[in-house]
Enzyme design. Structure first.
Site, PDB file in Angstrom:
ATOM      1  CB  CYS A 162      -0.944  -0.020   1.192  1.00  0.00           C
ATOM      2  SG  CYS A 162      -1.932  -1.527   1.184  1.00  0.00           S
ATOM      3  CG  HIS A 210      -1.996   4.538   5.072  1.00  0.00           C
ATOM      4  ND1 HIS A 210      -1.815   4.362   3.724  1.00  0.00           N
ATOM      5  CD2 HIS A 210      -2.187   3.299   5.590  1.00  0.00           C
ATOM      6  CE1 HIS A 210      -1.888   3.073   3.440  1.00  0.00           C
ATOM      7  NE2 HIS A 210      -2.118   2.400   4.554  1.00  0.00           N
ATOM      8  CD  GLU A 218      -2.394   8.044   8.930  1.00  0.00           C
ATOM      9  OE1 GLU A 218      -3.338   7.256   8.706  1.00  0.00           O
ATOM     10  OE2 GLU A 218      -1.844   8.737   8.045  1.00  0.00           O
ATOM     11  CE  LYS A 261      -5.499   4.162   1.567  1.00  0.00           C
ATOM     12  NZ  LYS A 261      -4.574   5.235   1.965  1.00  0.00           N
ATOM     13  CG  HIS A 300      -6.409   0.943   0.712  1.00  0.00           C
ATOM     14  ND1 HIS A 300      -5.371   1.358  -0.083  1.00  0.00           N
ATOM     15  CD2 HIS A 300      -5.833   0.476   1.860  1.00  0.00           C
ATOM     16  CE1 HIS A 300      -4.226   1.153   0.543  1.00  0.00           C
ATOM     17  NE2 HIS A 300      -4.474   0.624   1.719  1.00  0.00           N
ATOM     18  CG  PHE A 360      -0.253  -5.373   5.004  1.00  0.00           C
ATOM     19  CD1 PHE A 360      -0.750  -4.600   6.039  1.00  0.00           C
ATOM     20  CD2 PHE A 360      -1.073  -6.345   4.451  1.00  0.00           C
ATOM     21  CE1 PHE A 360      -2.041  -4.791   6.527  1.00  0.00           C
ATOM     22  CE2 PHE A 360      -2.363  -6.544   4.930  1.00  0.00           C
ATOM     23  CZ  PHE A 360      -2.845  -5.765   5.968  1.00  0.00           C
TER      24      PHE A 360
END
Lengths: 402, 95
Positions: free
Chosen positions: A163, A295, A306, A324, A329, A389
């Protein structure tokens, strides 16, 4: 330090719109493009919503040969790149083309091609797949086709960091132009994993929301996937000024860090160091930042981590929004599509909201998440986060052109 | 040679020519047996698609390796030689 880097062109296709103008209009209107998806065997999935691009007819956009050779993600990238180059009015001499390249991010590469091929040989019992399966599914196909179509003969490659892929890609493109390794780079990302195999694999992680993406909201219950591409023209600032083209924003700093902890769970330490690193690289103080594109996936783990990281970096955090919530996403294309919201804030003075927000969540630590309605603000500098990830973090710092 | 065989060969040739013409972006009527695939602008990817189409349409295996095109004794140089090769493969593999 090196040269300054201008963004002189932008292009996108995503669930909100098939161009930049439409996407910005939707983002600033807080329009949510997440809804029921349609593809083969979707009835066998437990999650049936996503930010799927509708009304995409490859045959209307590409020749028959191109349709057989371009995975859906490649099609998105080619169209986004075309738009970006057209906006930048980019025309390169033979010598200039040697110093121009492409760097794109993708998480899954040709996921639809893989899915179709496996269905053919495993489910349908066929003994052969289409001969272009490999050139269609390889991760660097989109970058290659952009280089081929536009005659870009310098460095071209693909970055795959889940991502964070397109933030890493754009960061590397920025570093290459800044250092003088190249003069012009196409940079961004493309992703199309909305197919049975793509989503079945995600189901297992139990992180997907059945009903919507609501980052930073107490009612959040997971991420929602999207698809699409965004591609930008990164150009040596002096070259852009000499050409007299409008500059959308300045790429000012970039940092990447690793959590080196867990393969899926984020650690605020890595995110903190990424943001601090981008600020230092751009020679900006935290006080200079007027907007953060988070994010913001809408998972409990990301929201908590975050928010904690932003609190560690900023004594008085600026507005933070998670777009998003509108386009979904886009995994390896997420950072690229989210850069559009940063451009909106810097150039147009409009911060796109966090859509779908319902109620305050203590885990968000009091951040101003620009709930549901866009906000007018003069933003001189902004950050955009991508935390993947693998614990791989990539943060870009941008400044208003001028 | 009896009538059935002629018809079979005829149909085979029509199908092969249609596959080649589709790759060359031409009408089948514009192809002659003497034309080379190279002159039709068929490149290596086009060749891969042609072999795929032949295997699908005729239910045969084409033992072609682009690294060693002549190894299997297949002449795929001209429209006519492709037709002959497909005819041979069909006879050999489907009896």
């Amino acid at each position: 330090m090196g040269r300054r880097v201008a963004i002189t062109g932008a292009g996108t296709v995503n669930a909100l719109a098939l161009d930049v103008q439409g996407s910005l209009a939707a983002l600033t209107a807080g329009r949510v493009a997440i809804g029921p998806m349609d593809f083969e065997e979707i009835d066998r999935l437990s999650v049936k919503i996503g930010g799927q691009i509708k009304d995409w007819v490859p045959e209307d956009r590409f020749t028959r040969q191109e349709v057989t050779l371009y995975d859906r993600a490649v099609q998105f990238a080619v169209e986004a790149g075309r738009q970006a180059i057209a906006e930048a009015g980019l025309e390169l001499s033979e010598a200039e083309a040697l110093r121009a390249g492409v760097v794109l991010g993708t998480g899954g590469g040709g996921y639809n091609t893989i899915d179709e091929s496996y269905r053919a040989v495993h489910a349908q019992g066929k003994n052969r797949v289409h001969p272009f399966t490999i050139p269609k599914l390889m991760h660097n196909a989109a970058a290659a086709h952009l280089a081929m179509r536009h005659g870009l003969k310098g460095p071209s490659f693909t970055v795959s960091t889940a991502c964070a892929s397109s933030n890493h890609a754009m960061g590397l493109a920025f570093q290459m132009v800044r250092s003088g390794a190249t003069d012009v780079m196409l940079a961004g990302g493309a992703e199309s994993t909305l197919c049975f195999g793509g989503l079945k694999a995600w189901e297992g992680l139990r992180v997907m929301s059945p009903d919507g993406c609501r980052p930073f909201c107490a009612s959040r219950n997971g991420m929602v996937q999207g698809e699409g591409a965004a591609v930008f023209v990164f150009e040596d600032w002096d070259r852009a000024v000499a050409r007299g083209v409008p500059i959308l924003a300045e790429v000012a700093g970039f940092a990447m860090t690793s959590d080196a902890g867990d393969i899926v769970l984020p650690d605020p330490d890595g995110a903190t160091r990424a943001m601090q690193g981008a600020l230092a690289d751009a020679d900006l103080t935290p006080e200079a930042i007027g907007y953060i594109n988070a994010h913001g996936t809408g998972t409990a783990a990301n929201d908590r981590s975050e928010a904690e990281a932003i609190r560690r970096v900023f004594d008085a955090p600026p507005p933070v929004s998670a777009t998003k919530s509108m386009h979904g996403h886009l995994l390896g294309a997420a950072g690229a599509v989210e850069l559009l919201s940063v451009i909106s804030a810097l150039r147009d003075g409009v911060i796109p909201p966090t859509a779908g927000w319902r109620e305050e969540d203590p885990a968000v630590l009091g951040l101003d998440v620009v709930p549901n309605e866009a906000r007018r603000a003069q933003v001189d500098a902004a950050l955009t986060n991508a935390f993947a990830f693998g614990g791989m973090n990539a943060c870009l710092a941008l400044k208003r052109a001028g | 040679m009896d009538g059935n065989f002629l018809t079979l060969e005829d149909g085979l040739q029509r199908k092969v020519v249609a596959i080649l013409a589709a790759q060359a972006l031409r009408e089948p009527s514009g192809l002659t047996l003497e034309m080379t695939l190279e002159s039709l602008g068929i490149d290596s990817l086009g060749m891969a698609e042609i072999i795929f189409a032949i295997e699908e349409d005729f239910d045969v295996q084409v033992p072609f390796n682009a690294n060693d095109p002549d190894a299997a004794g297949l002449d795929l140089g001209t429209v006519g030689s492709v037709c002959a090769a497909v005819s041979r493969l069909v006879r050999e593999q489907r009896g």
